[in-house]
Write an enzyme that holds these catalytic residues in place. Structure first.
Site, short mmCIF file in Angstrom:
data_model
loop_
_atom_site.label_atom_id
_atom_site.label_comp_id
_atom_site.label_asym_id
_atom_site.label_seq_id
_atom_site.Cartn_x
_atom_site.Cartn_y
_atom_site.Cartn_z
N ILE A 151 0.83 -1.21 0.00
CA ILE A 151 0.00 0.00 0.00
C ILE A 151 0.86 1.26 0.00
O ILE A 151 0.36 2.35 -0.27
CB ILE A 151 -0.98 0.01 1.19
N ASP A 152 2.17 1.11 0.29
CA ASP A 152 3.06 2.26 0.26
C ASP A 152 3.38 2.72 -1.16
O ASP A 152 3.86 3.83 -1.36
CB ASP A 152 4.38 1.93 0.97
N GLY A 196 3.22 4.13 5.87
CA GLY A 196 4.22 4.58 4.92
C GLY A 196 5.53 4.85 5.62
O GLY A 196 5.81 5.97 6.04
N ARG A 197 6.35 3.79 5.76
CA ARG A 197 7.60 3.91 6.52
C ARG A 197 8.60 4.83 5.83
O ARG A 197 9.17 5.72 6.46
CB ARG A 197 8.23 2.52 6.69
N ARG A 327 -5.70 -1.21 4.95
CA ARG A 327 -5.01 -2.30 4.28
C ARG A 327 -5.81 -3.60 4.25
O ARG A 327 -5.49 -4.51 3.50
CB ARG A 327 -3.65 -2.55 4.93
#
Length: 401
Positions: A151-152, A196-197, A327
């Site tokens: 998803i990022d 979102g790392r 997610r």
């Protein structure tokens, strides 16, 4: 000629594409080559190491389209790094002295698998390439065709990963209810932490989707129901620096105007500085098998709320995270179309013996093709100069960069 046998696995975190991709693969093989046996390893590489698989029966084939309408994964996921021997031993997946890569490769050989479909991020798919290389070196050919799930939306060089559009849409839907908390207390600070790392695409796309939905709603400003109360005041992503003092000064003005402030923050925004600050106090942060700091032990949204709250003089701060809500959703129509196009090519490539990760190749004119595994990597940054994002910042009055 050896009769092909197909195996599938889903791995890593969830995304709104896993169940649909599995269903799409089953349906496509059933249409093109119904005689091919298909199995699905349970819980990703965990199930492969344990030799646990689900058969695709005639009943499953007949009802595979049902999987297109669900989130999660019918096969189950896990985070297992096959080159992290210590972790695999600790979790009882292999015995002391065993090489997890060899154990997994041997299991594929015992199961007579000739085609492996991996649905996951860069770690999932490059690990599959390592398995194929190991088997090839031992006289066993395995075709590996991966599908990009995250998803990022941060897989290099893939333009759009599966499930990301849906996650942005669902994050916007999530906050559409949460934003009403601004009316629960005077001088309210709302912090929406988005997954979102290393990449801010999802946070930016969620903010865009949210404001598009906001623009379609009716309000009653004459009775203090103004759209500004529901609007976003700042969007913070890992790719841009954040001057807390300067932003606090700007946001104090917003608080004075509308009695609330709303922030959209990537869980990776300012992460390195936050981790360094926490570890400088002697605190030990948990890490996953891939060596990444566990984001939930950092709590980035709360860190920003704790810094901005006193600077703004708010009475109450509320931090809400949309990640697991977003997610876990079933894919939206846009993602379903993307999934189907990638699945169709994945099966075509597999039957021709062409390995790689399916995606629109940004380095080759956005062509949809099987991208060689050595070219796949994670951590693709979001470009904060993207026109739709700079337009969004201008609209909410946030300085660029």
């Amino acid at each position: 000629m050896t009769t092909p046998k197909v195996a599938m696995l889903t791995a890593g975190g969830l995304a709104p594409c896993l169940s649909a991709a599995v269903g799409g693969l089953i349906g496509r093989y059933t249409d093109l080559a119904p005689e091919i046996e298909i199995i699905g390893y349970r819980s990703g590489y965990y199930g492969l190491l344990k030799g646990e698989a689900l058969p695709v029966t005639p009943e499953v084939r007949a009802q595979a389209a049902t999987l297109l309408r669900h989130g999660g994964s019918p096969l189950g996921n896990s985070r297992v790094k096959l080159t992290n021997v210590k972790d695999c031993v600790k979790r009882g997946l292999v015995r002391e002295g065993e090489d997890p890569l060899k154990v997994a490769a041997d299991q594929l050989a015992r199961d007579d698998v000739t085609i492996l479909h991996t649905i996951g991020g860069d770690d999932t798919n490059t690990t599959a390439a390592d398995l194929a290389a190991y088997l090839e070196g031992n006289g066993y050919h395995l075709t590996v065709v991966g599908l990009p799930k995250t998803i990022d939306n941060d897989v290099v060089p893939i333009r759009q990963s599966l499930g990301a559009w849906t996650a942005a849409e669902q994050g916007a839907l999530f906050f559409e209810n949460i934003v009403n908390e601004q009316s629960a207390n005077p001088k309210m600070l709302l912090v929406h932490e988005v997954m979102g790392r290393n990449c801010g695409w999802l946070t930016a796309a969620t903010a865009r989707a949210y404001r598009e939905r906001l623009a379609r709603k009716r309000f009653l400003p004459a009775f203090n129901l103004a759209p500004s109360h529901h609007d976003i005041d700042a969007v913070y992503v890992p790719e841009t620096p954040i001057d807390l003092d300067r932003e606090a000064e700007r946001l104090r003005g917003r608080l004075a105007e509308k009695d609330c402030v709303t922030l959209f923050i990537s869980e990776g925004a300012g992460l390195d500085a936050i981790v360094a600050e926490i570890e400088s106090r002697g605190e030990v942060l948990g890490r996953d098998p891939f060596g990444h700091v566990k984001i939930d032990t950092v709590n980035v949204g709360k860190w920003f709320a704790d810094r901005f709250g006193p600077r703004l003089g708010v009475e109450k701060a509320l931090v809400q995270k949309s990640g697991h809500f977003a997610r876990s959703a079933a894919p939206n129509p846009d993602d379903l179309r993307l999934i189907q196009s990638m699945v169709d090519l994945a099966v075509e490539c597999a039957l021709k013996g062409v390995s790689g990760v399916i995606g629109h190749d940004e380095e080759h004119g956005d062509r949809l093709q099987a991208i060689a595994f050595p070219r796949i990597r994670g951590g693709k940054a979001f470009d904060p100069t993207t026109p739709w994002f700079t337009d969004l910042l201008d609209a909410i009055g946030q300085p660029r960069g």
